[in-house]
Design a protein around this motif. Structure first.
Motif, PDB file in Angstrom:
ATOM      1  N   ALA A 129      -1.540  -5.737 -13.799  1.00 11.70           N
ATOM      2  CA  ALA A 129      -2.467  -5.229 -12.789  1.00 11.70           C
ATOM      3  C   ALA A 129      -3.876  -5.685 -13.133  1.00 11.70           C
ATOM      4  O   ALA A 129      -4.134  -6.165 -14.228  1.00 11.70           O
ATOM      5  CB  ALA A 129      -2.401  -3.700 -12.742  1.00 11.70           C
ATOM      6  N   CYS A 130      -4.776  -5.548 -12.172  1.00  8.02           N
ATOM      7  CA  CYS A 130      -6.172  -5.905 -12.380  1.00  8.02           C
ATOM      8  C   CYS A 130      -6.753  -5.118 -13.552  1.00  8.02           C
ATOM      9  O   CYS A 130      -6.595  -3.901 -13.633  1.00  8.02           O
ATOM     10  CB  CYS A 130      -6.958  -5.624 -11.106  1.00  8.02           C
ATOM     11  N   GLY A 131      -7.459  -5.836 -14.462  1.00  2.00           N
ATOM     12  CA  GLY A 131      -8.027  -5.197 -15.629  1.00  2.00           C
ATOM     13  C   GLY A 131      -9.166  -4.255 -15.299  1.00  2.00           C
ATOM     14  O   GLY A 131      -9.515  -3.393 -16.099  1.00  2.00           O
ATOM     15  N   LYS A 132      -9.741  -4.421 -14.126  1.00  2.00           N
ATOM     16  CA  LYS A 132     -10.881  -3.575 -13.774  1.00  2.00           C
ATOM     17  C   LYS A 132     -10.463  -2.325 -13.014  1.00  2.00           C
ATOM     18  O   LYS A 132     -10.937  -1.234 -13.290  1.00  2.00           O
ATOM     19  CB  LYS A 132     -11.872  -4.366 -12.908  1.00  2.00           C
ATOM     20  N   CYS A 133      -9.587  -2.516 -12.005  1.00  2.00           N
ATOM     21  CA  CYS A 133      -9.296  -1.374 -11.126  1.00  2.00           C
ATOM     22  C   CYS A 133      -7.805  -1.061 -11.043  1.00  2.00           C
ATOM     23  O   CYS A 133      -7.412  -0.190 -10.289  1.00  2.00           O
ATOM     24  CB  CYS A 133      -9.851  -1.649  -9.733  1.00  2.00           C
ATOM     25  N   ARG A 134      -6.995  -1.777 -11.816  1.00  2.00           N
ATOM     26  CA  ARG A 134      -5.532  -1.599 -11.794  1.00  2.00           C
ATOM     27  C   ARG A 134      -4.928  -1.977 -10.448  1.00  2.00           C
ATOM     28  O   ARG A 134      -3.796  -1.597 -10.140  1.00  2.00           O
ATOM     29  CB  ARG A 134      -5.130  -0.153 -12.145  1.00  2.00           C
ATOM     30  N   GLY A 135      -5.661  -2.715  -9.650  1.00  2.71           N
ATOM     31  CA  GLY A 135      -5.146  -3.135  -8.350  1.00  2.71           C
ATOM     32  C   GLY A 135      -4.109  -4.238  -8.475  1.00  2.71           C
ATOM     33  O   GLY A 135      -3.869  -4.780  -9.557  1.00  2.71           O
ATOM     34  N   LYS A 136      -3.491  -4.575  -7.357  1.00  2.00           N
ATOM     35  CA  LYS A 136      -2.463  -5.610  -7.315  1.00  2.00           C
ATOM     36  C   LYS A 136      -3.076  -6.999  -7.422  1.00  2.00           C
ATOM     37  O   LYS A 136      -4.088  -7.291  -6.764  1.00  2.00           O
ATOM     38  CB  LYS A 136      -1.703  -5.514  -5.986  1.00  2.00           C
ATOM     39  N   VAL A 155      -6.207 -13.208  -8.263  1.00  2.00           N
ATOM     40  CA  VAL A 155      -7.247 -12.483  -7.533  1.00  2.00           C
ATOM     41  C   VAL A 155      -6.757 -11.071  -7.263  1.00  2.00           C
ATOM     42  O   VAL A 155      -5.639 -10.870  -6.785  1.00  2.00           O
ATOM     43  CB  VAL A 155      -7.577 -13.178  -6.193  1.00  2.00           C
ATOM     44  N   CYS A 156      -7.605 -10.107  -7.581  1.00  6.25           N
ATOM     45  CA  CYS A 156      -7.252  -8.718  -7.325  1.00  6.25           C
ATOM     46  C   CYS A 156      -7.381  -8.444  -5.830  1.00  6.25           C
ATOM     47  O   CYS A 156      -8.415  -8.729  -5.223  1.00  6.25           O
ATOM     48  CB  CYS A 156      -8.159  -7.779  -8.101  1.00  6.25           C
ATOM     49  N   ALA A 157      -6.319  -7.898  -5.238  1.00  2.00           N
ATOM     50  CA  ALA A 157      -6.331  -7.634  -3.802  1.00  2.00           C
ATOM     51  C   ALA A 157      -7.300  -6.521  -3.445  1.00  2.00           C
ATOM     52  O   ALA A 157      -7.749  -6.426  -2.313  1.00  2.00           O
ATOM     53  CB  ALA A 157      -4.920  -7.277  -3.331  1.00  2.00           C
ATOM     54  N   ASP A 158      -7.635  -5.691  -4.405  1.00  2.00           N
ATOM     55  CA  ASP A 158      -8.522  -4.558  -4.118  1.00  2.00           C
ATOM     56  C   ASP A 158      -9.989  -4.890  -4.366  1.00  2.00           C
ATOM     57  O   ASP A 158     -10.814  -4.799  -3.470  1.00  2.00           O
ATOM     58  CB  ASP A 158      -8.110  -3.345  -4.960  1.00  2.00           C
ATOM     59  N   CYS A 159     -10.341  -5.279  -5.625  1.00  2.00           N
ATOM     60  CA  CYS A 159     -11.755  -5.453  -5.935  1.00  2.00           C
ATOM     61  C   CYS A 159     -12.169  -6.930  -5.923  1.00  2.00           C
ATOM     62  O   CYS A 159     -13.333  -7.241  -6.161  1.00  2.00           O
ATOM     63  CB  CYS A 159     -12.104  -4.811  -7.278  1.00  2.00           C
ATOM     64  N   ARG A 160     -11.256  -7.848  -5.667  1.00  2.00           N
ATOM     65  CA  ARG A 160     -11.514  -9.281  -5.555  1.00  2.00           C
ATOM     66  C   ARG A 160     -11.939  -9.939  -6.868  1.00  2.00           C
ATOM     67  O   ARG A 160     -12.417 -11.065  -6.876  1.00  2.00           O
ATOM     68  CB  ARG A 160     -12.576  -9.609  -4.480  1.00  2.00           C
TER      69      ARG A 160
HETATM   70 ZN   LIG Z   1      -9.311  -5.030  -9.157  1.00  2.00          ZN
END
Ligand SMILES: [Zn+2]
Ligand SMILES: [Zn+2]
Length: 157
Positions: free
Chosen positions: A138-145, A118-123
């Motif tokens: 990293a998240c494929g959508k927003c590079r989040g953790k 689960v992306c901590a930023d965009c879920r």
């Molecule tokens: Zn994300």
């Protein structure tokens, strides 16, 4: 098997098992994956899942057709056409229809996935079969953790 053959098949099952004609339209639905078939109360049309046909073949699909025809005929006769109605249950048992519209397995078996990221930023959620080192990706959508959860311990979403 195409829509014209499905139409002829349903017309034939209707006469043979219900003694009444099917006079509306039948077609395959290639995107329908959650249920084996559907009956439309407004148009009286019947849709059969293409996946149902491909996965289970003639015998099982005919049970779905009978199930949908139970909805169809009882609805047109203004009798109890819903799953819980005694009319529906009696007719379904008599013609040997499948008990549920929902007879398809999940298109992708859930057991195959062991981890949810689960992306901590965009879920955004990602399902993975193997453990992933979340420090490297990293998240494929927003590079989040990303955070990793074993699937057994997460609530079904
Ligand atoms: Zn994300
Ligand atoms: Zn049904």
């Amino acid at each position: 098997m195409d829509d014209a053959e499905l139409q002829a098949w349903i017309e034939q099952v209707s006469l043979a098992s219900f003694g009444r004609p099917f006079v509306h339209r039948a077609r395959f639905n290639r995107r329908l994956t959650s249920t084996g078939g559907r009956y439309f109360m407004k148009s009286h049309d019947i849709e059969i899942s293409w996946l149902q046909w491909e996965t289970y073949g003639r015998e099982e699909t005919e049970k779905i057709i009978k199930h949908e025809l139970c909805h169809y005929h009882l609805h047109l006769l203004k009798r109890g056409y819903k799953h819980r109605d005694p009319d529906f249950k009696t007719l379904l048992a008599r013609v040997g229809g499948s008990r549920y519209c929902q007879s398809l397995p999940q298109a992708r078996p859930k057991q195959a996935y062991k981890y949810k990221l689960v992306c901590a930023d965009c879920r955004t959620e990602y399902l993975r079969k193997r453990k992933v080192d979340v420090r490297k990706y990293a998240c494929g959508k927003c590079r989040g953790k990303l955070k990793s959860y074993p699937l057994d311990f997460t609530k079904p979403s």
